[in-house]
Enzyme design. Structure first.
Site, mmCIF file in Angstrom:
data_model
loop_
_atom_site.group_PDB
_atom_site.id
_atom_site.type_symbol
_atom_site.label_atom_id
_atom_site.label_comp_id
_atom_site.label_asym_id
_atom_site.label_seq_id
_atom_site.Cartn_x
_atom_site.Cartn_y
_atom_site.Cartn_z
ATOM 1 N N ASP A 110 4.009 -64.350 -18.324
ATOM 2 C CA ASP A 110 2.880 -63.447 -18.160
ATOM 3 C C ASP A 110 2.650 -62.637 -19.430
ATOM 4 O O ASP A 110 3.600 -62.223 -20.089
ATOM 5 C CB ASP A 110 3.149 -62.504 -16.976
ATOM 6 C CG ASP A 110 1.900 -61.767 -16.536
ATOM 7 O OD1 ASP A 110 0.797 -62.191 -16.910
ATOM 8 O OD2 ASP A 110 2.036 -60.756 -15.818
ATOM 9 N N THR A 156 -3.171 -71.675 -8.868
ATOM 10 C CA THR A 156 -4.402 -72.079 -8.195
ATOM 11 C C THR A 156 -5.451 -70.980 -8.250
ATOM 12 O O THR A 156 -6.650 -71.245 -8.124
ATOM 13 C CB THR A 156 -4.097 -72.439 -6.729
ATOM 14 O OG1 THR A 156 -3.360 -71.370 -6.120
ATOM 15 C CG2 THR A 156 -3.292 -73.711 -6.630
ATOM 16 N N ASN A 158 -5.966 -69.173 -10.929
ATOM 17 C CA ASN A 158 -6.472 -69.075 -12.294
ATOM 18 C C ASN A 158 -7.811 -69.781 -12.489
ATOM 19 O O ASN A 158 -8.485 -69.557 -13.506
ATOM 20 C CB ASN A 158 -5.455 -69.635 -13.293
ATOM 21 C CG ASN A 158 -4.239 -68.752 -13.466
ATOM 22 O OD1 ASN A 158 -3.159 -69.224 -13.801
ATOM 23 N ND2 ASN A 158 -4.394 -67.445 -13.223
#
Length: 363
Positions: A110, A156, A158
């Site tokens: 991240d 999913t 994104n």
């Protein structure tokens, strides 16, 4: 007028000693070498300037445990990242591996976009820096003998990002798969690559590249890297729009498709659907009690041990729909660094700290 000026007027040309001629040639040759060295030094310095390195292919150096620049991203962040890693002295040779060393580490990578925003760079450069960091961590994991490394590359959720960013991420995946296939063909490393998630939402050329990379690295015996792309643990109970890309390689004509909880794109629901297919085909008995072991066989990670340690970068402290089933008894570690700044030393520090924990798992 030189010393031979008058004599030359009368047609006389002095003959220099052969030793003088040799000395002049040596002097000219040494002067030329110095000039070449100075020119190369000047070119190298110019290309190391932050503004120009954005247009200059970054150098991929051998893996080290220090924070020496290995790419344009390290050069751009040298002033800040050195301050945070200079106190770390862990090395691979000094790393003490004990009997509680983890078999499987999962990482939520991240902070790529924030990394780019902080430096006034396009978001795609943040994602490129993240790919650079991933390669270093894969090599580090292999060096310390980690069996499995799972990384969260694209969720999913994104798909809800802007189309140009999604297109850039897909192009980065294409480039990474080609490079991984080239490495596998040349036998330059012993890394095995696997993918988890729903590949069928991906363009066909990417699906083929994924299959090729998996096949070409299947016989590798080193660290197995599981790349979670288009992955989610369970589908959120909302309807959203995502960009569906066609199967062409460079031109991504895009249309919007509404997805609901019934599309089967996320792991737990997909496992239930696989069990349903087995029942419909007569290969599973719906009346027989489904055990946890039976259910695990239908997950994306059916042949992989559960992660012992989860690491998340960028100071966020949530799972973000990642490996919800598999992380039930994993140890968690949270790092304040953004993913592109995550180094080998950071990985080793988390592994060392993990080995000091006492895992009771409810006992």
């Amino acid at each position: 007028m030189d010393r031979y000026g008058d004599l030359a007027h009368y047609g006389y040309t002095p003959r220099l000693s052969p030793y003088v001629s040799i000395h002049q040639d040596l002097w000219w040759f040494c002067t030329l070498l110095v000039q070449i060295y100075l020119c190369l030094t000047l070119i190298d310095w110019i290309l190391s300037l932050p503004l120009l390195t954005l247009f200059y292919p970054w150098r991929r150096t051998s893996l080290t445990t220090t924070s020496q620049p290995s790419s344009i991203y390290d050069i751009l962040t040298s002033s800040s990242s050195h301050a945070t890693t200079s106190t770390t002295t862990l090395t691979t040779t000094g790393f003490e591996r004990t009997e509680v060393f983890p078999r499987h580490v999962a990482i939520i990578m991240d902070g790529n976009r924030r990394w780019a925003t902080q430096r006034g760079l396009p978001k795609v450069l943040g994602h490129k820096a993240g790919v650079d960091a991933l390669e270093l961590i894969i090599k580090s994991a292999h060096e310390v003998g980690l069996e499995h490394l799972t990384v969260y590359a694209f969720s999913t959720e994104n798909w809800k990002r802007p189309k140009d960013e999604v297109d850039s991420l897909l192009d980065l995946l294409r480039d990474y798969l080609r490079r991984r296939k080239a490495v596998a063909n040349s036998n330059r490393d012993n890394i095995r690559i696997n993918f988890i998630g729903d590949p069928y939402a991906m363009p066909l050329d990417i699906q083929r590249e994924m299959d090729d990379v998996k096949e070409k690295t299947r016989s590798k015996t080193g660290t197995t890297v599981h790349i979670a792309f288009n992955y989610g643990g369970r589908f959120p109970f909302t309807t959203h729009t995502h960009h569906h890309h066609n199967n062409t390689h460079h031109h991504h004509n895009t249309h919007h498709t509404q997805h609901t909880t019934h599309n089967g794109r996320d792991e737990i629901l997909r496992a239930i659907q696989r069990f349903g297919v087995e029942v419909a085909a007569g290969r599973a008995d719906p009346k027989q009690k489904l055990s946890e072991k039976d259910f695990v066989a239908y997950l994306d990670t059916s042949d992989v041990p559960d992660p012992d340690l989860l690491i998340r970068t960028s100071s966020e402290k949530r799972l973000s729909n990642f490996l919800l089933w598999e992380l039930a008894y994993s140890e968690f570690a949270f790092c304040d660094k953004l993913w592109p700044d995550f180094t080998k030393a950071d990985l080793l520090r988390h592994l060392q700290e993990f080995q000091t924990r006492h895992r009771r798992q409810g006992a």
